[in-house]
Design a protein around this motif. Structure first.
Motif, PDB file in Angstrom:
ATOM      1  N   PRO A 251       0.811  -1.220   0.000  1.00 18.75           N
ATOM      2  CA  PRO A 251       0.000   0.000   0.000  1.00 18.75           C
ATOM      3  C   PRO A 251       0.843   1.270   0.000  1.00 18.75           C
ATOM      4  CG  PRO A 251      -0.079  -1.069   2.140  1.00 18.75           C
ATOM      5  CD  PRO A 251       0.622  -2.009   1.208  1.00 18.75           C
ATOM      6  N   ARG A 252       2.110   1.174   0.342  1.00 18.31           N
ATOM      7  CA  ARG A 252       3.011   2.328   0.290  1.00 18.31           C
ATOM      8  C   ARG A 252       3.570   2.484  -1.126  1.00 18.31           C
ATOM      9  NH1 ARG A 252       7.108   0.044   4.533  1.00 18.31           N
ATOM     10  NH2 ARG A 252       6.607  -1.773   3.240  1.00 18.31           N
ATOM     11  N   ARG A 253       4.279   3.562  -1.364  1.00 20.79           N
ATOM     12  CA  ARG A 253       4.884   3.812  -2.677  1.00 20.79           C
ATOM     13  C   ARG A 253       5.992   2.802  -2.964  1.00 20.79           C
ATOM     14  NH1 ARG A 253       3.934   8.196  -5.654  1.00 20.79           N
ATOM     15  NH2 ARG A 253       2.703   9.922  -4.783  1.00 20.79           N
ATOM     16  N   MET A 254       5.828   2.040  -4.026  1.00 21.31           N
ATOM     17  CA  MET A 254       6.843   1.059  -4.391  1.00 21.31           C
ATOM     18  C   MET A 254       8.113   1.745  -4.860  1.00 21.31           C
ATOM     19  SD  MET A 254       7.419  -2.174  -4.415  1.00 21.31           S
ATOM     20  CE  MET A 254       5.771  -2.870  -4.295  1.00 21.31           C
ATOM     21  N   THR A 255       7.969   2.918  -5.483  1.00 19.26           N
ATOM     22  CA  THR A 255       9.159   3.618  -5.956  1.00 19.26           C
ATOM     23  C   THR A 255      10.054   3.997  -4.779  1.00 19.26           C
ATOM     24  OG1 THR A 255       7.965   5.725  -5.921  1.00 19.26           O
ATOM     25  CG2 THR A 255       8.018   4.514  -8.008  1.00 19.26           C
ATOM     26  N   ILE A 256       9.454   4.361  -3.662  1.00 19.31           N
ATOM     27  CA  ILE A 256      10.235   4.700  -2.465  1.00 19.31           C
ATOM     28  C   ILE A 256      10.796   3.439  -1.830  1.00 19.31           C
ATOM     29  CG2 ILE A 256      10.159   5.784  -0.198  1.00 19.31           C
ATOM     30  CD1 ILE A 256       9.896   7.734  -2.510  1.00 19.31           C
ATOM     31  N   ILE A 257       9.974   2.415  -1.755  1.00 22.39           N
ATOM     32  CA  ILE A 257      10.440   1.146  -1.187  1.00 22.39           C
ATOM     33  C   ILE A 257      11.680   0.654  -1.918  1.00 22.39           C
ATOM     34  CG2 ILE A 257       9.849  -1.300  -0.984  1.00 22.39           C
ATOM     35  CD1 ILE A 257       6.968  -0.409  -0.399  1.00 22.39           C
ATOM     36  N   GLN A 258      11.624   0.676  -3.236  1.00 25.69           N
ATOM     37  CA  GLN A 258      12.763   0.185  -4.005  1.00 25.69           C
ATOM     38  C   GLN A 258      13.970   1.119  -3.868  1.00 25.69           C
ATOM     39  OE1 GLN A 258      11.399  -0.517  -8.033  1.00 25.69           O
ATOM     40  NE2 GLN A 258      10.569  -2.522  -7.484  1.00 25.69           N
ATOM     41  N   ALA A 259      13.734   2.406  -3.858  1.00 22.94           N
ATOM     42  CA  ALA A 259      14.843   3.358  -3.750  1.00 22.94           C
ATOM     43  C   ALA A 259      15.568   3.202  -2.412  1.00 22.94           C
ATOM     44  CB  ALA A 259      14.321   4.774  -3.911  1.00 22.94           C
ATOM     45  N   LEU A 260      14.828   2.860  -1.375  1.00 24.38           N
ATOM     46  CA  LEU A 260      15.409   2.707  -0.037  1.00 24.38           C
ATOM     47  C   LEU A 260      15.908   1.297   0.227  1.00 24.38           C
ATOM     48  CD1 LEU A 260      12.825   4.741   2.081  1.00 24.38           C
ATOM     49  CD2 LEU A 260      15.071   5.481   1.294  1.00 24.38           C
ATOM     50  N   GLY A 261      15.634   0.384  -0.694  1.00 27.27           N
ATOM     51  CA  GLY A 261      16.027  -0.994  -0.444  1.00 27.27           C
ATOM     52  C   GLY A 261      15.189  -1.645   0.644  1.00 27.27           C
ATOM     53  N   ALA A 262      13.978  -1.144   0.814  1.00 33.65           N
ATOM     54  CA  ALA A 262      13.079  -1.700   1.826  1.00 33.65           C
ATOM     55  C   ALA A 262      12.362  -2.934   1.267  1.00 33.65           C
ATOM     56  CB  ALA A 262      12.067  -0.649   2.262  1.00 33.65           C
ATOM     57  N   ILE A 263      11.565  -3.543   2.123  1.00 37.98           N
ATOM     58  CA  ILE A 263      10.920  -4.805   1.742  1.00 37.98           C
ATOM     59  C   ILE A 263       9.423  -4.595   1.599  1.00 37.98           C
ATOM     60  CG2 ILE A 263      10.491  -7.184   2.412  1.00 37.98           C
ATOM     61  CD1 ILE A 263      13.101  -7.051   4.021  1.00 37.98           C
ATOM     62  N   PRO A 264       8.854  -4.915   0.438  1.00 36.60           N
ATOM     63  CA  PRO A 264       7.397  -4.791   0.282  1.00 36.60           C
ATOM     64  C   PRO A 264       6.663  -5.807   1.157  1.00 36.60           C
ATOM     65  CG  PRO A 264       8.503  -5.003  -1.836  1.00 36.60           C
ATOM     66  CD  PRO A 264       9.502  -5.333  -0.789  1.00 36.60           C
ATOM     67  N   GLY A 265       5.363  -5.549   1.327  1.00 33.69           N
ATOM     68  CA  GLY A 265       4.594  -6.390   2.217  1.00 33.69           C
ATOM     69  C   GLY A 265       4.176  -7.726   1.631  1.00 33.69           C
ATOM     70  N   TYR A 266       4.034  -7.790   0.304  1.00 32.89           N
ATOM     71  CA  TYR A 266       3.507  -8.994  -0.311  1.00 32.89           C
ATOM     72  C   TYR A 266       4.357  -9.398  -1.519  1.00 32.89           C
ATOM     73  CZ  TYR A 266      -0.451  -7.515   2.484  1.00 32.89           C
ATOM     74  OH  TYR A 266      -1.240  -7.115   3.534  1.00 32.89           O
ATOM     75  N   TRP A 267       4.545 -10.719  -1.647  1.00 28.24           N
ATOM     76  CA  TRP A 267       5.413 -11.257  -2.693  1.00 28.24           C
ATOM     77  C   TRP A 267       4.722 -12.390  -3.441  1.00 28.24           C
ATOM     78  CZ3 TRP A 267      10.127  -9.151  -3.728  1.00 28.24           C
ATOM     79  CH2 TRP A 267      10.717  -8.355  -2.742  1.00 28.24           C
ATOM     80  N   GLY A 268       5.096 -12.543  -4.709  1.00 29.86           N
ATOM     81  CA  GLY A 268       4.734 -13.734  -5.436  1.00 29.86           C
ATOM     82  C   GLY A 268       5.807 -14.794  -5.260  1.00 29.86           C
ATOM     83  N   GLN A 269       5.608 -15.920  -5.926  1.00 30.73           N
ATOM     84  CA  GLN A 269       6.534 -17.046  -5.757  1.00 30.73           C
ATOM     85  C   GLN A 269       7.722 -16.967  -6.700  1.00 30.73           C
ATOM     86  OE1 GLN A 269       3.915 -17.157  -7.665  1.00 30.73           O
ATOM     87  NE2 GLN A 269       4.638 -18.138  -9.539  1.00 30.73           N
ATOM     88  N   GLY A 270       7.652 -16.113  -7.702  1.00 35.98           N
ATOM     89  CA  GLY A 270       8.776 -15.914  -8.607  1.00 35.98           C
ATOM     90  C   GLY A 270       8.652 -16.683  -9.910  1.00 35.98           C
ATOM     91  N   THR A 271       9.303 -16.157 -10.934  1.00 30.62           N
ATOM     92  CA  THR A 271       9.385 -16.833 -12.218  1.00 30.62           C
ATOM     93  C   THR A 271      10.802 -16.663 -12.748  1.00 30.62           C
ATOM     94  OG1 THR A 271       8.344 -17.066 -14.413  1.00 30.62           O
ATOM     95  CG2 THR A 271       8.560 -14.824 -13.547  1.00 30.62           C
ATOM     96  N   GLN A 272      11.376 -17.740 -13.264  1.00 27.47           N
ATOM     97  CA  GLN A 272      12.780 -17.735 -13.672  1.00 27.47           C
ATOM     98  C   GLN A 272      12.944 -17.163 -15.078  1.00 27.47           C
ATOM     99  OE1 GLN A 272      15.599 -18.632 -11.921  1.00 27.47           O
ATOM    100  NE2 GLN A 272      16.809 -17.966 -13.693  1.00 27.47           N
ATOM    101  N   VAL A 273      13.917 -16.287 -15.210  1.00 27.06           N
ATOM    102  CA  VAL A 273      14.312 -15.749 -16.518  1.00 27.06           C
ATOM    103  C   VAL A 273      15.772 -16.101 -16.742  1.00 27.06           C
ATOM    104  CG1 VAL A 273      14.716 -13.665 -17.869  1.00 27.06           C
ATOM    105  CG2 VAL A 273      12.643 -13.867 -16.471  1.00 27.06           C
ATOM    106  N   THR A 274      16.048 -16.770 -17.844  1.00 23.65           N
ATOM    107  CA  THR A 274      17.407 -17.160 -18.183  1.00 23.65           C
ATOM    108  C   THR A 274      17.740 -16.626 -19.570  1.00 23.65           C
ATOM    109  OG1 THR A 274      17.214 -19.171 -16.862  1.00 23.65           O
ATOM    110  CG2 THR A 274      19.004 -19.067 -18.474  1.00 23.65           C
ATOM    111  N   VAL A 275      18.811 -15.851 -19.649  1.00 22.10           N
ATOM    112  CA  VAL A 275      19.232 -15.253 -20.913  1.00 22.10           C
ATOM    113  C   VAL A 275      20.589 -15.821 -21.277  1.00 22.10           C
ATOM    114  CG1 VAL A 275      19.635 -13.127 -22.187  1.00 22.10           C
ATOM    115  CG2 VAL A 275      17.985 -13.152 -20.295  1.00 22.10           C
ATOM    116  N   SER A 276      20.668 -16.444 -22.417  1.00 24.19           N
ATOM    117  CA  SER A 276      21.913 -17.053 -22.848  1.00 24.19           C
ATOM    118  C   SER A 276      22.596 -16.182 -23.901  1.00 24.19           C
ATOM    119  CB  SER A 276      21.653 -18.441 -23.420  1.00 24.19           C
ATOM    120  OG  SER A 276      20.747 -18.371 -24.501  1.00 24.19           O
ATOM    121  N   SER A 277      23.911 -16.275 -23.919  1.00 23.51           N
ATOM    122  CA  SER A 277      24.689 -15.445 -24.858  1.00 23.51           C
ATOM    123  C   SER A 277      24.858 -16.138 -26.186  1.00 23.51           C
ATOM    124  CB  SER A 277      26.048 -15.126 -24.255  1.00 23.51           C
ATOM    125  OG  SER A 277      26.733 -16.310 -23.952  1.00 23.51           O
TER     126      SER A 277
END
Length: 125
Positions: free
Chosen positions: A99-125
């Motif tokens: 509910p707080r500003r995500m832009t501030i959370i990310q700029a401060l290196g803070a932790i958001p309240g809710y997370w997903g489980q993640g999805t993998q991204v792999t980039v090959s050269s």
């Protein structure tokens, strides 16, 4: 309860594109700020892109001009369009909400309240 479910990850060659999606439920989607984070093996989790409820955005320097964050309030879905992918973009990508500003959370290196489980991204050269 808040639920965030990511999809769209995969393997791609350098220079390619992917679009990540995050389906949200359990709260009023448009009233929360949203963001994408990533974590590569052996590295700290970093905020990649943030989108506040008033439309303000933030991108980490390494993805500026290549990644774009957006959301569809009608579908309760957050997106991350990733273009010109590089091997260093390889990581687990997580969707987050707060509910707080995500832009501030990310700029401060803070932790958001809710997370997903993640999805993998792999980039090959």
């Amino acid at each position: 309860q808040v639920q965030l479910v990511e999809s769209g990850g995969g393997s791609v060659q350098a220079g390619g594109s992917l679009r990540l999606s995050c389906a949200a439920s359990g709260y009023t989607f448009s009233s929360y700020s949203m963001g994408w984070f990533r974590q590569a093996p052996g590295k700290e989790r970093e905020g990649v892109a943030g989108l506040d409820s008033d439309g303000r955005t933030r991108y980490t320097d390494s993805v500026k001009g290549r990644f774009s964050i957006s959301q569809d309030n009608a579908k309760n879905t957050l997106y991350l369009q990733m273009n010109s992918l590089k091997p260093k973009d390889t990581a687990m990508y997580y969707c987050a909400a707060d509910p707080r500003r995500m832009t501030i959370i990310q700029a401060l290196g803070a932790i958001p309240g809710y997370w997903g489980q993640g999805t993998q991204v792999t980039v090959s050269s």
